[in-house]
Design a protein around this motif. Structure first.
Motif, PDB file in Angstrom:
ATOM      1  N   ALA A   1      65.024  -4.112  28.107  1.00  0.00           N
ATOM      2  CA  ALA A   1      66.045  -3.108  27.809  1.00  0.00           C
ATOM      3  C   ALA A   1      66.207  -2.916  26.306  1.00  0.00           C
ATOM      4  CB  ALA A   1      67.378  -3.512  28.440  1.00  0.00           C
TER       5      ALA A   1
ATOM      6  N   SER B   1      62.177  -2.198  24.678  1.00  0.00           N
ATOM      7  CA  SER B   1      61.444  -1.054  25.215  1.00  0.00           C
ATOM      8  C   SER B   1      62.314   0.196  25.212  1.00  0.00           C
ATOM      9  CB  SER B   1      60.952  -1.358  26.621  1.00  0.00           C
ATOM     10  OG  SER B   1      60.253  -0.264  27.145  1.00  0.00           O
ATOM     11  N   ARG B   2      63.432   0.118  25.933  1.00  0.00           N
ATOM     12  CA  ARG B   2      64.302   1.290  26.008  1.00  0.00           C
ATOM     13  C   ARG B   2      65.038   1.530  24.694  1.00  0.00           C
ATOM     14  NH1 ARG B   2      67.474  -0.348  30.894  1.00  0.00           N
ATOM     15  NH2 ARG B   2      65.769  -1.512  31.800  1.00  0.00           N
TER      16      ARG B   2
END
Length: 166
Positions: free
Chosen positions: A131, A134-135
């Motif tokens: 999270a 990456s996001r």
């Protein structure tokens, strides 16, 4: 136990050395050898970490193989297949770690539940890392997953050693 002759000669080893001598039990390192205290313990720790990693590798292969079979061949929903395959991998790792890594065969149900909980914390840690990196930062999820493996391995090893197999 040491024989009377070895005790008289002052060559007790780790297995029969008195408590508090700094020689790890079962190392077979004679006192006065010049080997730093704790060397046997560090060697055991490293051996356990390597065995833990190898066992983990077998669990990953089993998890992936089971997932592919359950999802692609049996036709289960991917989340159901994931729960079942992950549980199979965790169970495999528990049995092998109990036998080979930590050598513990008592209180197996309690140890298994703790080991399973640690496995879930590893999943949660990877989820958070994905999270954030990456996001949140736009890093390729494949790189984040690969980079998380050593961190999760060491984290879970420490938890399992101190809690599941203490």
């Amino acid at each position: 136990m040491a024989t009377e002759d070895t005790v008289r000669a002052g060559t007790r080893t780790g297995a029969d050395a008195p408590a508090g001598t700094g020689i790890p039990q079962g190392t077979g390192i004679p006192q006065g050898t010049g080997i730093p205290q704790g060397t046997g313990t560090r060697t055991r720790d490293l051996r356990q970490l390597i065995t833990y990693a190898l066992v983990g590798g077998s669990g990953v292969l089993l998890d992936l193989g089971a997932f592919l079979l359950l999802y692609n061949v049996v036709g289960l929903h991917e989340q159901v297949a994931n729960v079942l395959s992950t549980s199979l991998g965790i169970t495999n790792n528990f049995v092998l770690n109990a036998l080979f890594t930590f050598g513990k065969r008592d209180r197996l149900l309690l140890r298994y539940l703790r080991f399973y909980a640690v496995g879930l914390t590893g999943i949660a840690l990877t989820f958070v890392l994905l999270a954030v990196f990456s996001r949140g930062l736009g890093i390729d999820p494949n790189l984040v997953k690969a980079g998380s493996l050593p961190l999760v391995l060491v984290f879970q090893f420490a938890l399992n050693r101190k809690w599941s197999f203490a």
